[in-house]
Design a protein around this motif. Sequence first.
Motif, mmCIF file in Angstrom:
data_model
loop_
_atom_site.group_PDB
_atom_site.id
_atom_site.type_symbol
_atom_site.label_atom_id
_atom_site.label_comp_id
_atom_site.label_asym_id
_atom_site.label_seq_id
_atom_site.Cartn_x
_atom_site.Cartn_y
_atom_site.Cartn_z
ATOM 1 N N THR A 141 0.773 -1.243 0.124
ATOM 2 C CA THR A 141 -0.056 0.050 -0.199
ATOM 3 C C THR A 141 0.776 1.313 -0.047
ATOM 4 N N THR A 142 0.342 2.342 -0.731
ATOM 5 C CA THR A 142 1.299 3.423 -0.840
ATOM 6 C C THR A 142 0.431 4.733 -0.592
ATOM 7 N N LYS A 143 0.831 5.414 0.381
ATOM 8 C CA LYS A 143 0.030 6.892 0.589
ATOM 9 C C LYS A 143 1.148 7.902 0.169
ATOM 10 N N ARG A 144 0.683 8.765 -0.502
ATOM 11 C CA ARG A 144 1.373 9.880 -0.936
ATOM 12 C C ARG A 144 1.255 11.078 -0.074
ATOM 13 N N ASP A 145 1.948 12.200 0.057
ATOM 14 C CA ASP A 145 2.129 13.371 0.819
ATOM 15 C C ASP A 145 1.203 13.175 2.052
ATOM 16 N N PRO A 146 1.590 12.523 3.126
ATOM 17 C CA PRO A 146 1.003 12.456 4.441
ATOM 18 C C PRO A 146 1.624 13.489 5.304
ATOM 19 N N THR A 147 0.655 14.299 5.872
ATOM 20 C CA THR A 147 1.131 15.407 6.912
ATOM 21 C C THR A 147 2.017 14.612 7.845
ATOM 22 N N ALA A 148 2.460 15.452 9.059
ATOM 23 C CA ALA A 148 3.024 14.814 10.066
ATOM 24 C C ALA A 148 1.928 13.882 10.893
ATOM 25 N N GLN A 149 0.881 14.395 11.059
ATOM 26 C CA GLN A 149 -0.078 13.462 11.722
ATOM 27 C C GLN A 149 -0.580 12.444 11.005
ATOM 28 N N GLN A 150 -0.657 12.365 9.765
ATOM 29 C CA GLN A 150 -1.117 11.264 8.830
ATOM 30 C C GLN A 150 0.152 10.255 8.913
ATOM 31 N N PHE A 151 1.333 10.673 9.225
ATOM 32 C CA PHE A 151 2.194 9.669 9.339
ATOM 33 C C PHE A 151 1.673 8.621 10.353
ATOM 34 N N HIS A 152 1.470 9.298 11.663
ATOM 35 C CA HIS A 152 0.980 8.651 12.656
ATOM 36 C C HIS A 152 -0.352 7.956 12.300
ATOM 37 N N GLU A 153 -1.225 8.208 11.877
ATOM 38 C CA GLU A 153 -2.394 7.840 11.445
ATOM 39 C C GLU A 153 -2.527 6.719 10.574
ATOM 40 N N GLU A 154 -1.659 6.720 9.536
ATOM 41 C CA GLU A 154 -1.321 5.691 8.722
ATOM 42 C C GLU A 154 -0.578 4.358 9.405
ATOM 43 N N LEU A 155 0.264 4.753 10.097
ATOM 44 C CA LEU A 155 0.843 3.445 10.638
ATOM 45 C C LEU A 155 -0.014 2.799 11.689
ATOM 46 N N LYS A 156 -0.812 3.579 12.493
ATOM 47 C CA LYS A 156 -1.876 2.984 13.358
ATOM 48 C C LYS A 156 -2.734 2.219 12.618
ATOM 49 N N LYS A 157 -3.095 2.564 11.404
ATOM 50 C CA LYS A 157 -4.299 1.849 10.455
ATOM 51 C C LYS A 157 -3.521 0.629 9.991
ATOM 52 N N PHE A 158 -2.496 0.576 9.824
ATOM 53 C CA PHE A 158 -1.264 -0.266 9.280
ATOM 54 C C PHE A 158 -1.432 -1.319 10.451
ATOM 55 N N GLN A 159 -1.250 -0.923 11.718
ATOM 56 C CA GLN A 159 -0.951 -1.997 12.782
ATOM 57 C C GLN A 159 -2.376 -2.688 13.119
ATOM 58 N N GLU A 160 -3.347 -1.721 13.035
ATOM 59 C CA GLU A 160 -4.969 -2.393 13.540
ATOM 60 C C GLU A 160 -5.063 -3.285 12.329
ATOM 61 N N ALA A 161 -5.048 -3.140 11.229
ATOM 62 C CA ALA A 161 -5.486 -4.016 10.157
ATOM 63 C C ALA A 161 -4.596 -5.142 10.290
ATOM 64 N N MET A 162 -3.447 -5.152 10.549
ATOM 65 C CA MET A 162 -2.814 -6.403 10.503
ATOM 66 C C MET A 162 -3.202 -7.482 11.987
ATOM 67 N N ASP A 163 -3.508 -6.607 13.019
ATOM 68 C CA ASP A 163 -3.863 -7.220 14.250
ATOM 69 C C ASP A 163 -5.486 -7.798 14.051
ATOM 70 N N ALA A 164 -6.129 -7.230 13.127
ATOM 71 C CA ALA A 164 -7.597 -7.792 12.891
ATOM 72 C C ALA A 164 -7.526 -9.052 11.873
ATOM 73 N N ARG A 165 -6.578 -9.357 11.090
ATOM 74 C CA ARG A 165 -6.526 -10.409 10.203
ATOM 75 C C ARG A 165 -6.570 -11.749 10.966
ATOM 76 N N GLN A 166 -6.878 -12.648 10.202
ATOM 77 C CA GLN A 166 -7.397 -14.068 10.520
ATOM 78 C C GLN A 166 -6.099 -14.812 9.998
ATOM 79 N N ASP A 167 -5.648 -14.501 9.110
ATOM 80 C CA ASP A 167 -4.439 -15.382 8.668
ATOM 81 C C ASP A 167 -3.144 -14.855 9.210
ATOM 82 N N PHE A 168 -2.213 -15.674 9.193
ATOM 83 C CA PHE A 168 -0.585 -15.593 9.743
ATOM 84 C C PHE A 168 0.085 -14.446 9.034
#
Length: 247
Positions: A51-78
């Motif tokens: 996944t690629t996100k262009r031109d994140p603000t400083a806050q969006q750097f945090h938000e996108e990493l948080k979304k990435f982490q939450e999506a991984m923890d929600a996955r059923q697969d390994f």
Amino acid sequence: MSSPPPLEEEVYDMSGARLALTLCVTKAREGCEADLDALERMFAKLGFESTTKRDPTAQQFHEELKKFQEAMDARQDFVSCAFVVLMAHGREGLLKGEDGQMVELQQLFEALNNKNCLALRGKPKVYIIQACRGEQRDPGESLGGASPGDDQLALLTTDTVQTIPTYTDALHIYSTMEGYIAYRHDQDGSCFIQTLVDVFTEYQGPILELLTEVTRRMAEAELIQEGKPRKVNPEIQSTLRKVLYLY
């Protein structure tokens, strides 16, 4: 006196999902599209969901990493491992968002550590950082001189329930040394990203050996800035506990 037997190689299990997130500030960073294209090609060849996100603000750097982490923890697969690519202007320990505000790299690293991301607990987390870390420029030195010795570290073990440190299984790959400029061509992209992609797609082997080849190639490259030859090399910081193969 006989030598001890070689250590048995422990290897990270890469049979599960491989995930990659790229956060790239393109503003006033000509040539970064060439890097994005190269990374997309690399992740496709290595079997990563990217996944690629262009031109994140400083806050969006945090938000996108948080979304990435939450999506991984929600996955059923390994989940086997995750790559995070961060590309922006910066200085030591900081990245500049599209809005001109700064974000601390350490805070971004926290999102996926063994405490905060269960899906990646004990799994490899690879960060690739293409950004300046200061204003110093390296003109290069003549080869020669003695190499410094390695520090010896004591390793403590326990027979109780296994635990791991909060910050293990991470690999931080910086495009340049602390305090130094990172170079980027306005059409061809950065020496670091282009070299890394070439090596990671051409060769198979443990990732730390591949990074040695990246360092060798970058050290041999001659970069010209304002008519003067410059040198640059990546800096690799590893807390990996096992051998990581990408293939």
